[in-house]
Scaffold this motif. Structure first.
Motif, short mmCIF file in Angstrom:
data_model
loop_
_atom_site.label_atom_id
_atom_site.label_comp_id
_atom_site.label_asym_id
_atom_site.label_seq_id
_atom_site.Cartn_x
_atom_site.Cartn_y
_atom_site.Cartn_z
N PRO A 113 71.87 93.22 -6.31
CA PRO A 113 71.79 92.52 -5.01
C PRO A 113 72.66 91.28 -4.94
CG PRO A 113 69.78 92.18 -6.29
CD PRO A 113 70.56 93.25 -7.00
N GLU A 114 72.95 90.69 -6.10
CA GLU A 114 73.79 89.48 -6.08
C GLU A 114 75.21 89.77 -5.59
OE1 GLU A 114 73.84 91.27 -10.22
OE2 GLU A 114 72.32 90.79 -8.71
N THR A 115 75.66 91.02 -5.73
CA THR A 115 77.00 91.35 -5.23
C THR A 115 77.03 91.34 -3.71
OG1 THR A 115 76.63 93.77 -5.18
CG2 THR A 115 77.46 92.79 -7.25
N GLN A 116 75.87 91.48 -3.10
CA GLN A 116 75.78 91.45 -1.65
C GLN A 116 75.42 90.06 -1.13
OE1 GLN A 116 73.20 94.43 -0.01
NE2 GLN A 116 73.73 93.97 2.10
N SER A 117 74.48 89.38 -1.79
CA SER A 117 74.03 88.07 -1.32
C SER A 117 75.04 86.97 -1.65
CB SER A 117 72.68 87.72 -1.94
OG SER A 117 72.77 87.68 -3.36
N ILE A 118 75.76 87.14 -2.77
CA ILE A 118 76.73 86.13 -3.19
C ILE A 118 78.16 86.67 -3.12
CG2 ILE A 118 77.51 84.69 -5.14
CD1 ILE A 118 74.61 84.74 -6.15
N GLY A 119 78.33 87.93 -3.51
CA GLY A 119 79.67 88.49 -3.65
C GLY A 119 80.23 89.13 -2.40
N THR A 120 81.16 90.04 -2.59
CA THR A 120 81.92 90.62 -1.49
C THR A 120 81.39 91.98 -1.03
OG1 THR A 120 83.43 91.73 -3.04
CG2 THR A 120 84.03 89.51 -2.32
N ASN A 121 80.28 92.42 -1.60
CA ASN A 121 79.78 93.76 -1.34
C ASN A 121 78.95 93.83 -0.06
OD1 ASN A 121 79.17 96.48 -1.83
ND2 ASN A 121 77.33 95.97 -3.00
N THR A 122 79.08 94.95 0.65
CA THR A 122 78.26 95.22 1.83
C THR A 122 77.69 96.63 1.71
OG1 THR A 122 79.66 93.83 3.24
CG2 THR A 122 78.19 95.37 4.34
N LEU A 123 76.36 96.74 1.76
CA LEU A 123 75.72 98.06 1.78
C LEU A 123 75.88 98.65 3.18
CD1 LEU A 123 72.30 97.80 -0.11
CD2 LEU A 123 74.38 98.93 -0.85
N VAL A 124 76.35 99.88 3.25
CA VAL A 124 76.59 100.48 4.56
C VAL A 124 75.78 101.76 4.79
CG1 VAL A 124 78.89 99.50 4.72
CG2 VAL A 124 78.61 101.77 3.73
N GLY A 125 74.88 102.11 3.85
CA GLY A 125 74.15 103.35 4.02
C GLY A 125 75.01 104.55 3.67
N THR A 126 74.56 105.73 4.03
CA THR A 126 75.26 106.95 3.62
C THR A 126 75.93 107.68 4.77
OG1 THR A 126 73.20 108.21 3.83
CG2 THR A 126 73.72 107.30 1.65
N SER A 127 75.85 107.15 5.98
CA SER A 127 76.43 107.85 7.12
C SER A 127 77.82 107.32 7.43
CB SER A 127 75.55 107.71 8.35
OG SER A 127 75.61 106.40 8.88
N ILE A 128 78.71 108.21 7.81
CA ILE A 128 80.06 107.81 8.18
C ILE A 128 80.03 106.96 9.44
CG2 ILE A 128 80.45 109.94 9.45
CD1 ILE A 128 83.07 107.82 7.53
N GLU A 129 79.06 107.19 10.31
CA GLU A 129 78.95 106.42 11.54
C GLU A 129 78.72 104.94 11.24
OE1 GLU A 129 77.21 109.17 10.96
OE2 GLU A 129 78.25 110.57 12.30
N ASN A 130 77.82 104.66 10.30
CA ASN A 130 77.54 103.26 9.97
C ASN A 130 78.71 102.63 9.22
OD1 ASN A 130 75.55 101.18 10.26
ND2 ASN A 130 75.34 101.20 8.04
N LEU A 131 79.33 103.41 8.32
CA LEU A 131 80.51 102.90 7.62
C LEU A 131 81.60 102.53 8.63
CD1 LEU A 131 82.25 102.35 5.10
CD2 LEU A 131 82.86 104.78 5.11
N ARG A 132 81.81 103.40 9.60
CA ARG A 132 82.83 103.16 10.62
C ARG A 132 82.53 101.86 11.38
NH1 ARG A 132 82.36 107.71 13.10
NH2 ARG A 132 83.99 108.82 11.96
N LYS A 133 81.26 101.65 11.73
CA LYS A 133 80.87 100.45 12.46
C LYS A 133 81.10 99.19 11.64
CE LYS A 133 76.74 98.31 14.50
NZ LYS A 133 75.27 98.50 14.76
N VAL A 134 80.68 99.22 10.38
CA VAL A 134 80.83 98.04 9.51
C VAL A 134 82.29 97.75 9.23
CG1 VAL A 134 80.31 97.09 7.23
CG2 VAL A 134 78.54 98.34 8.48
N TYR A 135 83.06 98.81 9.00
CA TYR A 135 84.49 98.64 8.70
C TYR A 135 85.22 98.08 9.92
CZ TYR A 135 89.15 99.64 6.84
OH TYR A 135 90.44 99.52 6.39
N ARG A 136 84.88 98.56 11.09
CA ARG A 136 85.51 98.06 12.32
C ARG A 136 85.22 96.56 12.49
NH1 ARG A 136 82.66 100.63 15.97
NH2 ARG A 136 83.78 102.59 15.65
N ASN A 137 83.99 96.16 12.19
CA ASN A 137 83.63 94.75 12.29
C ASN A 137 84.42 93.91 11.28
OD1 ASN A 137 81.75 92.55 13.30
ND2 ASN A 137 81.22 92.55 11.12
#
Length: 361
Positions: free
Chosen positions: A307-331
């Motif tokens: 979790p530290e890679t998300q709370s402190i680092g550069t990581n973002t959990l996007v789930g397993t759907s391409i739809e959510n990945l697309r939304k997060v990547y667009r943002n």
């Protein structure tokens, strides 16, 4: 102190390299410490195994148990049978295991049943997802470990909640990052760098290996086509595992941006990561290195044991759907990189701390 070090899979090799370096340094200074390196053979393809030993200057293993692949039960059982014979023939004071692969759990069980102390490096990490074989390996290993070395306060607290003795829990940092820092001046471009006209920030690195993403060919193709369409202006470098390649077979994919390449050795792969625009992955470990290298990372999972890679680092959990990945990547494209830092004690000295503590036991 005579230590048996176990390595079974690619992440293990990266983690043991700095530990061996720290042991050898202490031994050269006259400290009473030696080691025997056991390769279980869990990963045995040269591109996926031997290369890491060569690149990271890890000594040739004293023995390769040559267990190779199989179901979870078959592989675990084979490792246990072979490792028991190894310890009978070569007794030691301590068995050091790293990570969360089958070799980690299997060798820890064998050692404890032979009344040998067990040290677990990267102890205490939890995803909370019991469908992951790695989560079961972590829980079982930590339930019988004597000395715990953790990468974060979160991991240390997990162990305390499970009832581990706080005196045996040591927050030391991240040995993966030790290896990264020790090799940053050695990383180099892969052979295909010029062929694909790659430059810093003009490509995305993609890695996929989890069964939920790659085992069903239709969903895998849909995922690849979705990512290919999503990253419109950059090449996507995909080091594809032989097993995933076999699943795709001769399917016509019609991909415009994704470039399939062979599995890469550590030095080439870290070069690709360090110079990339972003990383899309379903791996947990890569998010540690992207955090230190300040590379945006999008992890296609519903949970993370780091979790530290998300709370402190550069990581973002996007789930397993391409739809959510697309939304997060667009943002991300619209807003740019998120603010990030480097977790505490991820300073390249974790291995030194581990060996220093062990020598006091």
């Amino acid at each position: 102190m005579n230590i048996t070090i176990v390595a079974g899979a690619r992440p293990n090799f990266i983690k043991i390299a700095p530990i061996i370096r720290a042991i050898e340094k202490n031994k050269s200074e006259g400290k009473n410490v030696s080691y025997r390196l056991v390769h279980t053979g869990q990963h045995y393809d040269k591109n996926l195994s031997d290369t890491f030993f060569e690149e990271l200057n890890i000594p040739k293993p004293d023995i390769n148990l040559e267990v190779k692949s199989g179901s979870q039960a078959v592989q675990t059982a084979a490792i246990m049978v072979a490792f028991e014979q190894e310890l009978i023939q070569n007794p030691c004071d301590l068995v050091l295991v790293v990570g969360d692969v089958n070799s980690t759990m299997a060798c820890a069980i064998v050692a404890k049943k032979m009344n040998i102390k067990v040290c677990h490096v990267e102890a205490g990490i939890r995803s909370g997802d019991m469908t992951m074989p790695e989560e079961i390996n972590r829980i079982v290993t930590d339930s019988i470990t004597d000395y715990f070395f953790t990468t974060s306060d979160t991991a240390s607290n997990n162990l305390k909640m499970y009832g581990a003795n706080p005196e045996n829990i040591h927050f030391v940092g991240n040995v993966m990052i030790d290896t990264l820092y020790q090799n940053l001046d050695r990383i180099s471009a892969p052979n295909f760098w010029d062929d694909y006209q790659l430059e810093q920030n003009n490509y995305v690195v993609l890695t996929l290996h989890r069964p939920s993403n790659v085992d069903e060919v239709t969903s895998l193709i849909d995922l690849l086509q979705g990512i290919d369409e999503m990253v419109k202006d950059k090449k996507i470098i995909f080091p594809i595992h032989p097993r995933t390649k076999a699943i795709l077979g001769d399917y016509e994919l019609n991909l415009k941006n994704i470039v399939f390449v062979e599995p890469q050795g550590y030095l080439h792969f870290m070069f690709l990561i360090k110079n990339s625009f972003a990383v899309i992955t379903d791996s947990g470990g890569i998010s540690e290195e992207t955090t230190v290298l300040k590379i945006p990372c999008f992890t296609m999972r519903n949970n993370t044991e780091r979790p530290e890679t998300q709370s402190i680092g550069t990581n973002t959990l996007v789930g397993t759907s391409i739809e959510n990945l697309r939304k997060v990547y667009r943002n991300f494209i619209q807003t740019g990189k998120k603010e990030s830092g480097i977790p505490e004690l991820w300073d390249g000295k974790a291995s030194e701390r581990i060996v220093e503590i062990l020598l006091k036991k």
